[in-house]
Motif scaffolding. Sequence first.
Motif, PDB file in Angstrom:
ATOM      1  N   ASN A 277       0.798  -1.226   0.000  1.00 33.53           N
ATOM      2  CA  ASN A 277       0.000   0.000   0.000  1.00 33.53           C
ATOM      3  C   ASN A 277       0.827   1.272   0.000  1.00 33.53           C
ATOM      4  OD1 ASN A 277      -2.901  -0.869   0.074  1.00 33.53           O
ATOM      5  ND2 ASN A 277      -2.081  -2.105   1.735  1.00 33.53           N
TER       6      ASN A 277
ATOM      7  N   TYR B 131      -6.554  -2.942  10.387  1.00 36.54           N
ATOM      8  CA  TYR B 131      -7.327  -4.191  10.407  1.00 36.54           C
ATOM      9  C   TYR B 131      -7.204  -4.941  11.726  1.00 36.54           C
ATOM     10  CZ  TYR B 131      -2.831  -5.946   8.459  1.00 36.54           C
ATOM     11  OH  TYR B 131      -1.503  -6.224   8.212  1.00 36.54           O
TER      12      TYR B 131
ATOM     13  N   ARG C 215     -11.887  -3.062  12.567  1.00 35.95           N
ATOM     14  CA  ARG C 215     -12.756  -3.747  11.602  1.00 35.95           C
ATOM     15  C   ARG C 215     -14.199  -3.754  12.103  1.00 35.95           C
ATOM     16  NH1 ARG C 215     -11.580  -9.211   9.851  1.00 35.95           N
ATOM     17  NH2 ARG C 215     -12.308  -8.551   7.810  1.00 35.95           N
TER      18      ARG C 215
ATOM     19  N   LEU D 235     -16.828  -5.536  -3.287  1.00 32.95           N
ATOM     20  CA  LEU D 235     -16.175  -6.437  -2.346  1.00 32.95           C
ATOM     21  C   LEU D 235     -16.588  -7.864  -2.702  1.00 32.95           C
ATOM     22  CD1 LEU D 235     -14.543  -6.265   0.405  1.00 32.95           C
ATOM     23  CD2 LEU D 235     -16.763  -6.550   1.525  1.00 32.95           C
TER      24      LEU D 235
ATOM     25  N   ARG E 177      -7.222  -2.802  -7.130  1.00 34.84           N
ATOM     26  CA  ARG E 177      -7.483  -3.459  -5.861  1.00 34.84           C
ATOM     27  C   ARG E 177      -7.322  -2.477  -4.713  1.00 34.84           C
ATOM     28  NH1 ARG E 177      -3.870  -5.829  -2.691  1.00 34.84           N
ATOM     29  NH2 ARG E 177      -2.283  -5.693  -4.311  1.00 34.84           N
TER      30      ARG E 177
ATOM     31  N   PRO F  18      -6.850  -1.816  -0.418  1.00 34.56           N
ATOM     32  CA  PRO F  18      -6.058  -2.499   0.617  1.00 34.56           C
ATOM     33  C   PRO F  18      -6.814  -3.729   1.125  1.00 34.56           C
ATOM     34  CG  PRO F  18      -6.194  -0.136   1.052  1.00 34.56           C
ATOM     35  CD  PRO F  18      -7.160  -0.421  -0.059  1.00 34.56           C
ATOM     36  N   PHE F  19      -6.099  -4.820   1.307  1.00 31.45           N
ATOM     37  CA  PHE F  19      -6.731  -6.014   1.868  1.00 31.45           C
ATOM     38  C   PHE F  19      -7.270  -5.682   3.253  1.00 31.45           C
ATOM     39  CE2 PHE F  19      -3.794  -9.067  -0.672  1.00 31.45           C
ATOM     40  CZ  PHE F  19      -4.720  -9.129  -1.695  1.00 31.45           C
ATOM     41  N   ASP F  20      -8.445  -6.237   3.552  1.00 26.25           N
ATOM     42  CA  ASP F  20      -9.068  -6.006   4.854  1.00 26.25           C
ATOM     43  C   ASP F  20      -9.557  -7.357   5.371  1.00 26.25           C
ATOM     44  OD1 ASP F  20     -10.365  -5.122   7.081  1.00 26.25           O
ATOM     45  OD2 ASP F  20     -11.923  -3.995   6.012  1.00 26.25           O
ATOM     46  N   THR F  21      -8.707  -8.002   6.140  1.00 29.23           N
ATOM     47  CA  THR F  21      -9.094  -9.268   6.737  1.00 29.23           C
ATOM     48  C   THR F  21      -8.471  -9.315   8.124  1.00 29.23           C
ATOM     49  OG1 THR F  21      -9.254 -11.660   6.336  1.00 29.23           O
ATOM     50  CG2 THR F  21      -7.176 -10.617   5.738  1.00 29.23           C
ATOM     51  N   SER F  22      -8.693 -10.393   8.857  1.00 29.12           N
ATOM     52  CA  SER F  22      -8.177 -10.426  10.228  1.00 29.12           C
ATOM     53  C   SER F  22      -6.645 -10.483  10.231  1.00 29.12           C
ATOM     54  CB  SER F  22      -8.742 -11.641  10.960  1.00 29.12           C
ATOM     55  OG  SER F  22      -8.190 -12.817  10.411  1.00 29.12           O
ATOM     56  N   VAL F  23      -6.060 -10.085  11.344  1.00 27.16           N
ATOM     57  CA  VAL F  23      -4.597 -10.103  11.484  1.00 27.16           C
ATOM     58  C   VAL F  23      -4.065 -11.523  11.249  1.00 27.16           C
ATOM     59  CG1 VAL F  23      -2.688  -9.691  13.098  1.00 27.16           C
ATOM     60  CG2 VAL F  23      -4.643  -8.124  13.044  1.00 27.16           C
TER      61      VAL F  23
ATOM     62  N   MET G 288      -4.282 -12.356   7.363  1.00 24.91           N
ATOM     63  CA  MET G 288      -3.597 -11.493   6.394  1.00 24.91           C
ATOM     64  C   MET G 288      -2.385 -12.173   5.725  1.00 24.91           C
ATOM     65  SD  MET G 288      -4.014  -8.587   4.900  1.00 24.91           S
ATOM     66  CE  MET G 288      -5.023  -7.483   5.915  1.00 24.91           C
TER      67      MET G 288
ATOM     68  N   TYR H 144      -1.952 -12.834   1.628  1.00 32.47           N
ATOM     69  CA  TYR H 144      -0.826 -12.396   0.782  1.00 32.47           C
ATOM     70  C   TYR H 144      -0.139 -13.581   0.116  1.00 32.47           C
ATOM     71  CZ  TYR H 144      -0.924  -7.404   1.181  1.00 32.47           C
ATOM     72  OH  TYR H 144      -1.300  -6.102   1.025  1.00 32.47           O
TER      73      TYR H 144
END
Lengths: 386, 386
Positions: free
Chosen positions: A48, A108, A113, B281, B303, B305-310, B313, B317
């Motif tokens: 990013n 995140y 979130r 999304l 795209r 920024p990815f938004d998922t749990s820590v 993540m 990736y």
Amino acid sequence: MNTAAFADYRHYPLISPLSAVQVLPDRVQVRWADDRLSPFHHQWLRDNCPCTQCVYSVTREQVLEIVDVAEDLGCHGAHIDSQGCLCLDWSDGHQSRFDPGWLRAHAYDEQSREERRANKAQSQLWDSRLELPVFDYQALMDDPKTLLQWLLALRDIGLTQVRGVPTEPGSLALIARRIAFIRESNFGVLFNVQSKADADSNAYTAFNLPLHSDLPTRELQPGLQFLHCLVNDAEGGESIFVDGFAIADALRREDPEAFLTLCETPVEFRNKDRHSDYRCLAPIIALDALGEVAEIRMANFLRGPFDTSVEQMPRLYHAYRRFIALTREARFRVIRRLDPGQLWCFDNRRTLHARNAFDPASGARHFQGCYIDRDELLSRILVLQR
Amino acid sequence: MNTAAFADYRHYPLISPLSAVQVLPDRVQVRWADDRLSPFHHQWLRDNCPCTQCVYSVTREQVLEIVDVAEDLGCHGAHIDSQGCLCLDWSDGHQSRFDPGWLRAHAYDEQSREERRANKAQSQLWDSRLELPVFDYQALMDDPKTLLQWLLALRDIGLTQVRGVPTEPGSLALIARRIAFIRESNFGVLFNVQSKADADSNAYTAFNLPLHSDLPTRELQPGLQFLHCLVNDAEGGESIFVDGFAIADALRREDPEAFLTLCETPVEFRNKDRHSDYRCLAPIIALDALGEVAEIRMANFLRGPFDTSVEQMPRLYHAYRRFIALTREARFRVIRRLDPGQLWCFDNRRTLHARNAFDPASGARHFQGCYIDRDELLSRILVLQR
């Protein structure tokens, strides 16, 4: 901070300044002044990076592909600069600098979130007691604030009326284009709702039309439907609306098994004439990732024969009958007759609409309609909110 | 049999005659000459009655709503008439008569349903060794059979080339309209792919564009994409294609966890300029109800920024890198340079496309493009197959 290379056009206010930063083997952990702790993985931060090497400043689109950076890229240094930005030195020599407003908006950690989920727009369910949101044509054409109010009502309530619309054929397009371009279909860009001898849809007869969504026969049902009254001298033909989300909600509470059956059983909808043959197989109730009702797909006159297992068939008929029976209950129904110069605009994927039969011998009746997709509605709202 | 009231335009050949019929409390069970046994529930049969009272013969759309018939409607008599049709007498006095070809085509005993599943069109996966399906413009314009072959190649292979197309700007619309109307977007009905100083997308620069689908930022990605070469005097700018379904298939075999991650993690795609702000999304790989890969959604430059749990993540990736790395492998890539008068037409929800960088100083380059939705492709195929 030069924000020109932001991969975005939105503004990100400073919610809380950065107060500390710590580099860990696979992530950078920041602490905010309000004590929130947000971890960001090295890959995420590098991906990013908003610098002009990584984002093309004219389009604000990324040119970096993260796969061109080592998967084990390390961070050699991190600090908060005098402007409050997070500055990072990467093991390959690249440097990145992040605005704290942007970073917080994309954090995140669990709390951030959860906050974003809680802030999402919510549908407001309605029934026969709905206070119909009514807007004035000229105000929508002239005033961006009124326009935004209309679009928010469409998004969150899903049924609106506009008054004072010119009654020349085609004038519907003027107001539709205040939102975006019109979605064409096999019925045209604007379609004429009139009783026709050679009708290619029951919509173009004088029959009553039961509660339905338009084009359930397409993978993506149109998001918004407009119905504009030019002439309405015929007896009958009242418009009826129900909130499909409220019907689904009632079914979920009153008959959970029927609700599940309609969520899980794909049904084929068909729309065919001499020149086209559309078929779409999808459940009548669609849920989103969080299990909330996201869409209703329904038109009895466009439905194909049910195709499910012998065991499931009676359950499907029971569920279907329950759903239709609910849409017929007075507690859910809004019934109005449209006068020339008025139009309905509603969420076609939520608000089911019906028409009482009318008597074409008693006078002329001419409506025009068109569609706009939900993507366009939501984009327009975001632009007006900038 | 008067088929005018069939709620359909297709022909249903007689696969096997009806040989016996038995009325049970909740269903009618028929035996076919080939010994198959098909149960049909009373509700199903009454619902699908093709008589002119139940189906309006002009539109072939149903006017009956099953909820207007008793849920416990009984069948008082059943026989096979001299023309081989199934005739039923209902407890409320209504009579129904079913053509045996139609009835067999809609039978929902397990064997009949399995047969229909097995007969569904299958995607043919391809890699760099693809024998590119090439079609002649004039043949597509003149000959419905060649047109059908092209459309089937688009549906089942997802990448085709057309040659001999006029090079006047706008002529792309002529061939696109052989299928259906064009899907408009914020980039217009036809879009011009040229290097522009004020580009509102990286597509309108001279940069290389990594493998992507168009408009992943919309809920429904366009089904077909056309790219028509008018002028191609610039150095570089070769087209690259991969079969996204083949990539997903390889990922599923080589790294099942990465495959699942891309199926289950919603990713935001964004497309924004001064006048629009589209966000969608959705997961990169979409599966259908049977668990088959149904759609790829991918454009690195669009795209968010990815938004998922820590916890998730690093897995996201890893999976994303694996997918992109696969698209870069030579074994999957088809690379060609388009000459003026040639066009690509491909399945935008399956076949990812890329462009090598070109040198705008070395000569002019002008492509035009447009979109048509998958609904239109499939409808056109069904009409041509009637």
